[in-house]
Design a protein around this motif. Structure first.
Motif, PDB file in Angstrom:
ATOM      1  N   VAL A   1      33.619  38.758  10.758  1.00  0.00           N
ATOM      2  CA  VAL A   1      33.362  38.809  12.205  1.00  0.00           C
ATOM      3  C   VAL A   1      33.994  37.602  12.881  1.00  0.00           C
ATOM      4  CG1 VAL A   1      31.545  38.551  13.960  1.00  0.00           C
ATOM      5  CG2 VAL A   1      31.283  40.241  12.129  1.00  0.00           C
ATOM      6  N   LEU A   2      33.763  36.419  12.324  1.00  0.00           N
ATOM      7  CA  LEU A   2      34.321  35.197  12.916  1.00  0.00           C
ATOM      8  C   LEU A   2      35.847  35.198  12.867  1.00  0.00           C
ATOM      9  CD1 LEU A   2      31.796  32.521  11.573  1.00  0.00           C
ATOM     10  CD2 LEU A   2      31.976  33.441  13.905  1.00  0.00           C
ATOM     11  N   LEU A   3      36.416  35.684  11.770  1.00  0.00           N
ATOM     12  CA  LEU A   3      37.878  35.771  11.667  1.00  0.00           C
ATOM     13  C   LEU A   3      38.449  36.611  12.808  1.00  0.00           C
ATOM     14  CD1 LEU A   3      38.377  36.325   7.831  1.00  0.00           C
ATOM     15  CD2 LEU A   3      39.239  34.387   9.161  1.00  0.00           C
ATOM     16  N   LEU A   4      37.837  37.769  13.064  1.00  0.00           N
ATOM     17  CA  LEU A   4      38.334  38.636  14.127  1.00  0.00           C
ATOM     18  C   LEU A   4      38.132  38.007  15.498  1.00  0.00           C
ATOM     19  CD1 LEU A   4      37.335  42.193  12.900  1.00  0.00           C
ATOM     20  CD2 LEU A   4      39.623  41.229  13.107  1.00  0.00           C
ATOM     21  N   GLN A   5      36.962  37.445  15.726  1.00  0.00           N
ATOM     22  CA  GLN A   5      36.690  36.863  17.039  1.00  0.00           C
ATOM     23  C   GLN A   5      37.580  35.662  17.338  1.00  0.00           C
ATOM     24  OE1 GLN A   5      32.348  36.447  16.783  1.00  0.00           O
ATOM     25  NE2 GLN A   5      32.163  38.113  18.266  1.00  0.00           N
ATOM     26  N   ASP A   6      38.040  34.984  16.293  1.00  0.00           N
ATOM     27  CA  ASP A   6      38.909  33.817  16.481  1.00  0.00           C
ATOM     28  C   ASP A   6      40.394  34.161  16.415  1.00  0.00           C
ATOM     29  OD1 ASP A   6      36.689  32.209  16.724  1.00  0.00           O
ATOM     30  OD2 ASP A   6      36.735  31.499  14.646  1.00  0.00           O
ATOM     31  N   SER A   7      40.731  35.419  16.130  1.00  0.00           N
ATOM     32  CA  SER A   7      42.131  35.783  15.957  1.00  0.00           C
ATOM     33  C   SER A   7      42.738  36.277  17.265  1.00  0.00           C
ATOM     34  CB  SER A   7      42.269  36.873  14.896  1.00  0.00           C
ATOM     35  OG  SER A   7      41.935  38.136  15.432  1.00  0.00           O
ATOM     36  N   LEU A   8      44.041  36.430  17.246  1.00  0.00           N
ATOM     37  CA  LEU A   8      44.750  37.000  18.384  1.00  0.00           C
ATOM     38  C   LEU A   8      44.865  38.514  18.276  1.00  0.00           C
ATOM     39  CD1 LEU A   8      47.637  34.379  18.700  1.00  0.00           C
ATOM     40  CD2 LEU A   8      45.508  34.505  20.016  1.00  0.00           C
ATOM     41  N   ALA A   9      44.452  39.066  17.146  1.00  0.00           N
ATOM     42  CA  ALA A   9      44.559  40.506  16.922  1.00  0.00           C
ATOM     43  C   ALA A   9      43.616  41.271  17.838  1.00  0.00           C
ATOM     44  CB  ALA A   9      44.236  40.839  15.465  1.00  0.00           C
ATOM     45  N   ASP A  10      44.027  42.468  18.204  1.00  0.00           N
ATOM     46  CA  ASP A  10      43.155  43.350  18.956  1.00  0.00           C
ATOM     47  C   ASP A  10      42.170  43.964  17.972  1.00  0.00           C
ATOM     48  OD1 ASP A  10      42.168  44.546  21.194  1.00  0.00           O
ATOM     49  OD2 ASP A  10      43.786  46.004  21.407  1.00  0.00           O
TER      50      ASP A  10
ATOM     51  N   ASP B   1      53.820  57.250  15.603  1.00  0.00           N
ATOM     52  CA  ASP B   1      53.886  55.886  16.130  1.00  0.00           C
ATOM     53  C   ASP B   1      53.183  54.869  15.246  1.00  0.00           C
ATOM     54  OD1 ASP B   1      55.223  56.700  18.476  1.00  0.00           O
ATOM     55  OD2 ASP B   1      53.306  57.268  19.382  1.00  0.00           O
ATOM     56  N   GLY B   2      52.101  55.310  14.615  1.00  0.00           N
ATOM     57  CA  GLY B   2      51.308  54.348  13.875  1.00  0.00           C
ATOM     58  C   GLY B   2      50.570  54.987  12.715  1.00  0.00           C
TER      59      GLY B   2
ATOM     60  N   LEU C   1      48.726  43.303  11.188  1.00  0.00           N
ATOM     61  CA  LEU C   1      47.840  44.283  11.809  1.00  0.00           C
ATOM     62  C   LEU C   1      47.993  44.304  13.322  1.00  0.00           C
ATOM     63  CD1 LEU C   1      44.673  43.389   9.715  1.00  0.00           C
ATOM     64  CD2 LEU C   1      46.311  45.236   9.276  1.00  0.00           C
ATOM     65  N   ASP C   2      48.050  45.509  13.874  1.00  0.00           N
ATOM     66  CA  ASP C   2      48.061  45.658  15.328  1.00  0.00           C
ATOM     67  C   ASP C   2      46.655  45.836  15.881  1.00  0.00           C
ATOM     68  OD1 ASP C   2      51.007  45.833  16.033  1.00  0.00           O
ATOM     69  OD2 ASP C   2      50.841  47.276  14.394  1.00  0.00           O
ATOM     70  N   TYR C   3      45.763  46.396  15.070  1.00  0.00           N
ATOM     71  CA  TYR C   3      44.403  46.675  15.528  1.00  0.00           C
ATOM     72  C   TYR C   3      43.492  46.726  14.318  1.00  0.00           C
ATOM     73  CZ  TYR C   3      40.828  48.709  18.599  1.00  0.00           C
ATOM     74  OH  TYR C   3      39.698  48.924  19.355  1.00  0.00           O
ATOM     75  N   VAL C   4      42.268  46.209  14.472  1.00  0.00           N
ATOM     76  CA  VAL C   4      41.276  46.254  13.409  1.00  0.00           C
ATOM     77  C   VAL C   4      39.991  46.851  13.982  1.00  0.00           C
ATOM     78  CG1 VAL C   4      39.909  44.933  11.746  1.00  0.00           C
ATOM     79  CG2 VAL C   4      42.243  44.198  12.304  1.00  0.00           C
ATOM     80  N   ALA C   5      39.462  47.851  13.299  1.00  0.00           N
ATOM     81  CA  ALA C   5      38.155  48.420  13.631  1.00  0.00           C
ATOM     82  C   ALA C   5      37.219  48.073  12.481  1.00  0.00           C
ATOM     83  CB  ALA C   5      38.251  49.928  13.818  1.00  0.00           C
ATOM     84  N   MET C   6      36.199  47.269  12.791  1.00  0.00           N
ATOM     85  CA  MET C   6      35.297  46.803  11.741  1.00  0.00           C
ATOM     86  C   MET C   6      33.904  47.366  11.947  1.00  0.00           C
ATOM     87  SD  MET C   6      34.467  42.951  10.527  1.00  0.00           S
ATOM     88  CE  MET C   6      32.840  42.593   9.894  1.00  0.00           C
TER      89      MET C   6
END
Length: 198
Positions: free
Chosen positions: A116-125, A35-36, A85-90
């Motif tokens: 961190v700010l990019l992820l928190q402001d994005s629509l991505a999971d 699937d991924g 991207l469907d999901y990001v683990a940082m």
């Protein structure tokens, strides 16, 4: 990081890499079975050809998860903007005041903060995660991380495991009780903080 279990990625030497066409041919055969795809490393955002490769994975219909340490926010920004991207683990290595110490002296904090700010402001999971060990991670560090990442969607604490193939020594695993206290220090700021891998 002293607790990194991929020391061979730092010290090398490396054999020839897989041919991209061979990898894509393999994944084409697995359509409908897999699937991924998780893109991990080392640090995958170091690779300038990453966006093009991910586009090819997307064309094959795969969901894409990226594991990153956040040190290349320009690459991350482009991938988020393009909706690849469907999901990001940082990974969050430590509190801001101990970041360089935890990363072998490297001053990467400003780039990580940008990611961190990019992820928190994005629509991505996404999720943030920290591999914790003694003596680098105390309740004080966890509270500082909580304040820094306040309001994050998901935050996971992962216990250090000595694989016998570490970059350097001097770190130990926390006990279950210590892990629970580290989590408690974060909870006022990130209520969705969980322990993983225990």
């Amino acid at each position: 990081c002293p607790y990194c279990h991929n020391s061979e990625l730092i010290s090398g030497p490396f054999g020839p890499g897989e041919d991209t066409d061979a990898v894509l041919a393999f994944l084409k055969k697995r359509q409908g079975i897999l699937d991924g795809i998780c893109i991990t490393g080392g640090e995958p955002t170091l690779q300038p050809e990453l966006p093009g490769f991910l586009e090819k994975l997307r064309e094959l219909g795969y969901a894409i998860k990226l594991d990153t340490n956040g040190t290349y926010p320009g690459m991350l920004k482009g991938l988020l903007r393009d909706g690849i991207l469907d999901y990001v683990a940082m990974d969050i290595k430590n509190s801001p005041r101990r970041y360089a110490e935890t990363c072998g002296g490297a001053d990467i904090l400003s780039r990580v903060q940008e990611s961190v700010l990019l992820l928190q402001d994005s629509l991505a999971d996404y999720e943030f995660r920290t591999t914790v060990c003694r003596p680098l991670h105390t309740e004080r560090e966890m509270e500082e991380i909580g304040r820094w990442l306040r309001g994050a969607k998901s935050y996971f604490l992962q216990p250090f495991v000595d694989t016998g193939n570490l970059v350097s020594g001097g770190v130990q695993a926390h006990t279950r009780d210590e892990l629970a206290r580290l989590r408690q220090a974060v909870l006022p700021y990130i209520p969705n903080t969980q322990l993983r891998g225990i």
